[in-house]
Design an enzyme around this catalytic site. Structure first.
Site, short mmCIF file in Angstrom:
data_model
loop_
_atom_site.label_atom_id
_atom_site.label_comp_id
_atom_site.label_asym_id
_atom_site.label_seq_id
_atom_site.Cartn_x
_atom_site.Cartn_y
_atom_site.Cartn_z
N ASP A 334 0.86 -1.18 0.00
CA ASP A 334 0.00 0.00 0.00
C ASP A 334 0.90 1.23 0.00
O ASP A 334 2.03 1.19 0.48
CB ASP A 334 -0.90 0.02 1.24
N HIS A 335 0.39 2.31 -0.55
CA HIS A 335 1.13 3.57 -0.50
C HIS A 335 1.01 4.18 0.90
O HIS A 335 -0.09 4.33 1.42
CB HIS A 335 0.58 4.55 -1.53
N SER A 534 -5.20 3.47 1.36
CA SER A 534 -6.24 2.56 0.86
C SER A 534 -6.01 2.22 -0.60
O SER A 534 -6.94 2.18 -1.42
CB SER A 534 -7.64 3.16 1.06
N HIS A 535 -4.75 1.97 -0.94
CA HIS A 535 -4.35 1.50 -2.27
C HIS A 535 -3.86 0.06 -2.16
O HIS A 535 -2.82 -0.30 -2.72
CB HIS A 535 -3.25 2.39 -2.85
N MET A 536 -4.60 -0.76 -1.47
CA MET A 536 -4.19 -2.15 -1.23
C MET A 536 -4.04 -2.92 -2.54
O MET A 536 -4.93 -2.90 -3.38
CB MET A 536 -5.22 -2.84 -0.34
#
Length: 602
Positions: A334-335, A534-536
């Site tokens: 994730d970022h 929330s860039h899973m």
């Protein structure tokens, strides 16, 4: 409880406000008979699932059934500025998953704020996100190919980006080979910017960053955001790929249907799914394939509930092992984004939060579909920079988001639910109600890896999410460099001269024993105030057969079983640079073509 009651009231009021501005988005849905037999079952109508299903239905002899656990979108999801209300704790549009306590970051956050939000609605996270369209860079995809994933190099995926895009802005000659104009996904630049957005590009030039199309030829520079919108209204992946095609007799969408298990025959071939609808467990069968597009949290959960995953973990949860795949749920990336760098601006030129939601802004949106309501309440621009961690200066290692307000603008209504009281009272409170801007450094390609595991074999239990951010020391050091670069950028003469910008110089509680702005101070600040975007991605890793942690092949077929694929951002071997939204659409497009190729329909 009082805080949650206030947020519940705000959620209700936002729905009323949204209904005054746009009509309710309604998708044609079906309720299928028990034990229905179709050709393809797609689990999830999210970013990739919608693109996948819409494209598969182009083959008229294929019956495609999409199951979505959520409901119809609300009006707040259509009006970009109102998207924030889809992220509140009691929103019907979202999964709100608790995260495992984090060892290496988030020390300034309240424990109750350690949550992970994903879309639970038609369109999935594309219906509730910030709408930022950022493809990543060529190196991201060429790296996938070099890892042994044939057909995922940049030259190949670029064709799919051009295919899906309807870019509605002027395209310079140098960027023309990279943009598409005939696709279903409408993309336009932000239709309104706050005062900081009007001078953002000039400030970037001051720091040596030229204006670029971050989906074009160059990767280092400054840009105002491109959004998946059309005339100021959100265009979700479902809007682009499902809604226009649900009139087809061979494409069906069923909502409020949570898939809980994949059905296999004795030959380990996926033949259907079990799902819950109206509190009853039902079945549906697929003659060709079952395809998981339920997202990087729910895909590994569903695989493991169906006996596919790490053998010991399955046995510990009382699940019979069908395929021992150690990589299921691993490789979670994730970022990381760093909060806390903010500047107030002179009141005479500010655009307060009250004015952005006020009557005049509402009128402007109703009349022209412009103004504050036409853009998400969050980020208006971006800077891609290279801090020197890579020998190739053309490859960004940090993305700095330009926030179009500061978190204190809400007088602590939301901020108070996120951060510990000591942080609120001394670090944020002096700027309560003020307008300004934030700069939020983000790791472009973090090295840390987390995991998704089962809480139990109960399909209604949420997965256990351990992001494990900053577990790799290189990530912390790179974020420190990003923080220092963002601090310099935020203090650019352009911002100070044209906005009267004043930096917050209050030392962060918990780090105030360290020399202010020293590297040790920044390390403490970074570990305290960073969180996930929330860039899973990556929890069902795509890899060649010789990679023991691979879950799917380069054709996205799940190892060890037949007629089962995973098609969404779960399959990424490594995270892309920038928002993962556009890459997820591309994966849906590419996955559909892989299936068509395998069945001779392309």
């Amino acid at each position: 409880m009082a805080g949650f009651s206030l947020l519940s009231l705000i959620t209700k009021l936002s729905s009323i406000l949204g209904g005054m501005m746009v009509s309710s988005p309604v998708f044609r849905t079906s309720i299928m008979p028990d034990d229905i037999i179709v050709d393809f079952i797609v689990v999830g109508s999210g970013t990739a699932g919608s693109a996948l299903a819409g494209r598969l239905s182009e083959v008229p002899q294929w019956d495609v059934l999409v199951f979505e656990a959520g409901e119809q979108p609300r009006t707040v999801t259509v009006v970009p500025q109102l998207n924030v209300f889809s992220l509140l704790p009691d929103s019907p549009d979202s999964y709100i998953y608790p995260m495992q306590p984090q060892k290496f970051y988030g020390h300034a956050r309240k424990e109750s704020a350690l949550i992970y939000t994903r879309g639970k609605v038609i369109g999935g996270s594309s219906t509730i996100n910030q709408m930022m369209f950022q493809r990543g860079i060529a190196r991201d995809y060429d790296n996938w190919a070099e890892l042994g994933n044939d057909g995922w190099d940049y030259e190949t995926v670029l064709k799919y980006y051009k295919k899906l895009e309807n870019y509605r802005e002027f395209i310079p000659t140098t960027d023309a080979p990279y943009r598409g104009t005939d696709g279903p996904v409408s993309i336009e630049k932000v239709r309104w910017v706050p005062p900081v957005g009007k001078v953002a590009i000039e400030a970037g030039r001051e720091m040596g960053l030229e204006e670029i199309d971050n989906n074009g030829q160059k990767s280092i520079g400054s840009a105002l955001n491109q959004l998946t919108s059309k005339n100021g209204e959100r265009v979700s992946s479902a809007d682009a790929f499902l809604k226009p095609n649900l009139h087809r007799r061979n494409l069906k969408l069923q909502i409020n249907s949570q898939v809980i298990e994949i059905i296999f025959n004795d030959e380990d071939r996926a033949i259907g799914v079990k799902y819950i609808h109206n509190n009853k467990v039902k079945r549906a069968f697929a003659q060709k394939e079952v395809i998981l597009s339920a997202g990087p949290a729910n895909n590994p959960k569903l695989l493991m509930l169906s006996g596919i995953g790490p053998k010991k973990h399955l046995e510990d949860n009382g699940i019979q092992v069908r395929a021992d795949l150690p990589g299921v749920g691993q490789n979670y990336q994730d970022h990381m984004i760093f909060y806390g760098l903010y500047w107030t601006i002179h009141p005479s030129i500010s655009s307060s939060l009250i004015s952005r939601f006020g009557i005049e802004s509402q009128k402007e949106y109703l009349d022209k579909k412009t103004g504050p309501y036409s853009v998400p309440l969050g980020i208006c621009g971006t800077y891609f920079i290279n801090t020197g961690s890579s020998n190739d200066s053309s490859i960004p290692d940090i993305q700095i988001h330009l926030g179009n307000s500061i978190v204190t603008a809400d007088h602590g209504i939301f901020t108070g639910s996120m951060f510990k009281d000591s942080i609120i009272n001394s670090f944020f409170r002096p700027a309560f109600g003020r307008d300004g801007y934030s700069l939020l450094p983000t790791l472009a390609r973090p090295k840390s890896r987390g995991s998704i595991t089962l809480k139990s074999k109960d399909p209604l239990d949420p997965p256990l999410i351990d992001q494990n951010g900053f577990s790799h020391p290189d990530d912390v050091e790179l974020m420190v460099e990003g923080a220092k670069a963002a601090f310099r950028l935020g203090n650019a003469k352009t911002f100070r001269r044209k906005l009267g910008a004043e930096a917050n110089t209050v030392p962060l509680p918990g780090c105030d024993h360290l020399k202010y702005l020293s590297d040790d101070y920044w390390r403490c600040f970074v570990r305290s105030m960073s969180f996930v975007m929330s860039h899973m991605v990556g929890t069902c890793k795509m890899a060649p057969d010789n990679d023991p942690n691979g879950v799917v092949s380069p054709r996205l077929k799940v190892r060890g079983v037949q007629n089962l694929r995973v098609i969404d951002s779960s399959i990424m071997p490594s995270i892309t640079t920038g928002s993962t939204y556009a890459p997820s659409i591309m994966i849906g497009e590419r996955g559909a073509d892989l299936i068509k190729e395998d069945y001779g329909n392309i």
